[in-house]
Write a protein that holds these residues in place. Structure first.
Motif, mmCIF file in Angstrom:
data_model
loop_
_atom_site.group_PDB
_atom_site.id
_atom_site.type_symbol
_atom_site.label_atom_id
_atom_site.label_comp_id
_atom_site.label_asym_id
_atom_site.label_seq_id
_atom_site.Cartn_x
_atom_site.Cartn_y
_atom_site.Cartn_z
ATOM 1 N N MET A 1 50.494 62.221 17.271
ATOM 2 C CA MET A 1 49.625 61.976 18.427
ATOM 3 C C MET A 1 49.411 60.478 18.595
ATOM 4 N N GLN A 2 49.516 60.002 19.804
ATOM 5 C CA GLN A 2 49.367 58.588 20.102
ATOM 6 C C GLN A 2 47.906 58.253 20.410
ATOM 7 N N ASN A 3 47.548 56.984 20.228
ATOM 8 C CA ASN A 3 46.222 56.505 20.583
ATOM 9 C C ASN A 3 46.369 55.270 21.456
ATOM 10 N N PHE A 4 45.834 55.340 22.668
ATOM 11 C CA PHE A 4 45.878 54.221 23.605
ATOM 12 C C PHE A 4 44.447 53.858 23.997
ATOM 13 N N ASN A 5 44.272 52.624 24.382
ATOM 14 C CA ASN A 5 42.967 52.192 24.894
ATOM 15 C C ASN A 5 42.936 52.494 26.392
ATOM 16 N N VAL A 6 42.789 53.791 26.730
ATOM 17 C CA VAL A 6 42.904 54.220 28.125
ATOM 18 C C VAL A 6 41.796 53.626 28.979
ATOM 19 N N SER A 7 40.596 53.547 28.441
ATOM 20 C CA SER A 7 39.480 53.003 29.231
ATOM 21 C C SER A 7 39.711 51.543 29.574
ATOM 22 N N CYS A 8 40.301 50.788 28.636
ATOM 23 C CA CYS A 8 40.625 49.381 28.919
ATOM 24 C C CYS A 8 41.665 49.288 30.022
ATOM 25 N N VAL A 9 42.702 50.124 29.941
ATOM 26 C CA VAL A 9 43.745 50.100 30.965
ATOM 27 C C VAL A 9 43.168 50.516 32.315
ATOM 28 N N GLU A 10 42.283 51.502 32.327
ATOM 29 C CA GLU A 10 41.647 51.908 33.586
ATOM 30 C C GLU A 10 40.873 50.741 34.188
ATOM 31 N N ASP A 11 40.088 50.054 33.374
ATOM 32 C CA ASP A 11 39.309 48.917 33.876
ATOM 33 C C ASP A 11 40.239 47.812 34.388
ATOM 34 N N GLY A 12 41.294 47.521 33.612
ATOM 35 C CA GLY A 12 42.187 46.441 33.991
ATOM 36 C C GLY A 12 42.954 46.739 35.261
ATOM 37 N N LEU A 13 43.515 47.947 35.374
ATOM 38 C CA LEU A 13 44.302 48.280 36.559
ATOM 39 C C LEU A 13 43.425 48.457 37.794
ATOM 40 N N THR A 14 42.209 48.925 37.608
ATOM 41 C CA THR A 14 41.286 49.014 38.745
ATOM 42 C C THR A 14 40.962 47.617 39.259
ATOM 43 N N ALA A 15 40.670 46.698 38.335
ATOM 44 C CA ALA A 15 40.377 45.325 38.741
ATOM 45 C C ALA A 15 41.597 44.678 39.387
ATOM 46 N N TYR A 16 42.780 44.986 38.870
ATOM 47 C CA TYR A 16 44.011 44.454 39.466
ATOM 48 C C TYR A 16 44.171 44.952 40.898
ATOM 49 N N ALA A 17 43.945 46.242 41.119
ATOM 50 C CA ALA A 17 44.068 46.808 42.464
ATOM 51 C C ALA A 17 43.063 46.174 43.425
ATOM 52 N N VAL A 18 41.878 45.859 42.934
ATOM 53 C CA VAL A 18 40.876 45.192 43.765
ATOM 54 C C VAL A 18 41.366 43.797 44.147
ATOM 55 N N GLU A 19 41.936 43.078 43.179
ATOM 56 C CA GLU A 19 42.474 41.744 43.473
ATOM 57 C C GLU A 19 43.540 41.805 44.555
ATOM 58 N N ARG A 20 44.449 42.770 44.455
ATOM 59 C CA ARG A 20 45.515 42.869 45.452
ATOM 60 C C ARG A 20 44.948 43.260 46.813
ATOM 61 N N GLN A 21 43.969 44.142 46.815
ATOM 62 C CA GLN A 21 43.356 44.569 48.077
ATOM 63 C C GLN A 21 42.670 43.409 48.791
ATOM 64 N N ASN A 22 42.010 42.548 48.039
ATOM 65 C CA ASN A 22 41.223 41.473 48.637
ATOM 66 C C ASN A 22 41.982 40.147 48.698
ATOM 67 N N GLY A 23 43.230 40.149 48.249
ATOM 68 C CA GLY A 23 44.009 38.913 48.242
ATOM 69 C C GLY A 23 45.295 39.059 49.021
ATOM 70 N N PHE A 24 46.355 38.418 48.524
ATOM 71 C CA PHE A 24 47.645 38.446 49.199
ATOM 72 C C PHE A 24 48.412 39.703 48.785
ATOM 73 N N GLU A 25 48.952 40.407 49.781
ATOM 74 C CA GLU A 25 49.708 41.630 49.528
ATOM 75 C C GLU A 25 51.200 41.346 49.649
#
Length: 277
Positions: A1-25
């Motif tokens: 069984m693998q262990n990933f920091n899923v909550s960290c990835v969720e926070d990071g990718l959500t913040a990334y999507a916000v940056e792209r939405q509010n910046g240059f596409e």
């Protein structure tokens, strides 16, 4: 069984999507869904894949939170950049997930392709692409994994089509199944593209060689390559043929492809397809 920091990835990718939405596409592709919609699919797929490899069921509220954060940030004039540490941790966790996909085995190419596409998207965004955050190394890893896995496990039949002249326009591609006749070559996207770009060329020499993938030496259990297979193979180019698991089946077949009368340039004398002697 693998262990990933899923909550960290969720926070990071959500913040990334916000940056792209509010910046240059990125430049919008003709006929393709908006990048924001495609990006949401990638994020969902990666988070779900990580969670399932951990042996857990995906959080049904995760993408509702994702959508809520983007909606809250929409129209904001303030630019909130993700911290360098969160960027590094997010990319590192995605790299661990990518390696796990190869380790667990089985047909994981769709999941690997999602990781590749997401990282390719991230690599076009300067705040994330700059610096030593493993991004480009992991993207290269995904690019190598897809053709290697395809050659090794996919029981597919395909043909390398070489079209053109040594002293003129000349390109190659992979086509599904056994392509052994001029008419089959003229039905490929490569032929249509070249004949449109070079309408003055009235006959195209072609060389076709057919192969099997998945280490199959016989046609038993082998099917024609899918569009997904071809996308991977054509991105890899000629180096795909050198990978373990590829077997020569037949060819080369050599002939000229001559367009039908309505496809020839004005004033030319059409003729039917004929074999090279």
């Amino acid at each position: 069984m693998q262990n990933f920091n899923v909550s960290c990835v969720e926070d990071g990718l959500t913040a990334y999507a916000v940056e792209r939405q509010n910046g240059f596409e990125r430049h919008q592709r003709q006929g393709a869904p908006p990048w924001a919609e495609t990006r949401r699919f990638w994020v969902d797929a990666v988070l779900q894949g990580m969670t399932r490899l951990e042996g857990r069921e995906p959080d049904l509220n995760r993408m509702e939170r994702f959508d809520h954060h983007l909606e809250q940030a929409r129209g904001s004039s303030a630019v909130h950049l993700v911290s360098k540490q969160l960027r590094r941790d997010t990319i590192h966790a995605i790299g661990i997930y990518l390696s796990a996909l190869e380790t667990v085995g089985g047909e994981r190419r769709r999941q690997i392709a999602v990781v590749r596409d997401l990282l390719e998207d991230i690599s076009t965004h300067l705040p994330w692409a700059a610096g030593s955050n493993e991004l480009h190394d992991i993207l290269d890893q995904a690019e190598r994994m897809l053709p290697r896995t395809t050659a090794a496990i996919a029981p597919i039949r395909f043909t390398r089509v070489l079209l053109g002249w040594e002293t003129g326009p000349c390109e190659s591609c992979y086509a599904s199944g056994a392509v052994t006749t001029p008419n089959q070559v003229m039905d490929t996207p490569l032929y249509r593209s070249l004949s449109q770009r070079y309408p003055e060329v009235t006959d195209w020499p072609a060389v076709c060689v057919t192969y099997n993938g998945g280490g199959r030496d016989t046609p038993i259990g082998v099917g024609n390559a899918t569009e997904f297979d071809l996308e991977i193979m054509n991105r890899a180019g000629d180096r795909f043929l050198d990978l373990p698991g590829i077997r020569w089946m037949s060819g080369p077949y050599e002939f000229y492809c001559v367009p039908a009368p309505e496809q020839t340039i004005e004033g030319s004398e059409p003729s039917g397809p004929h074999m090279v002697m």
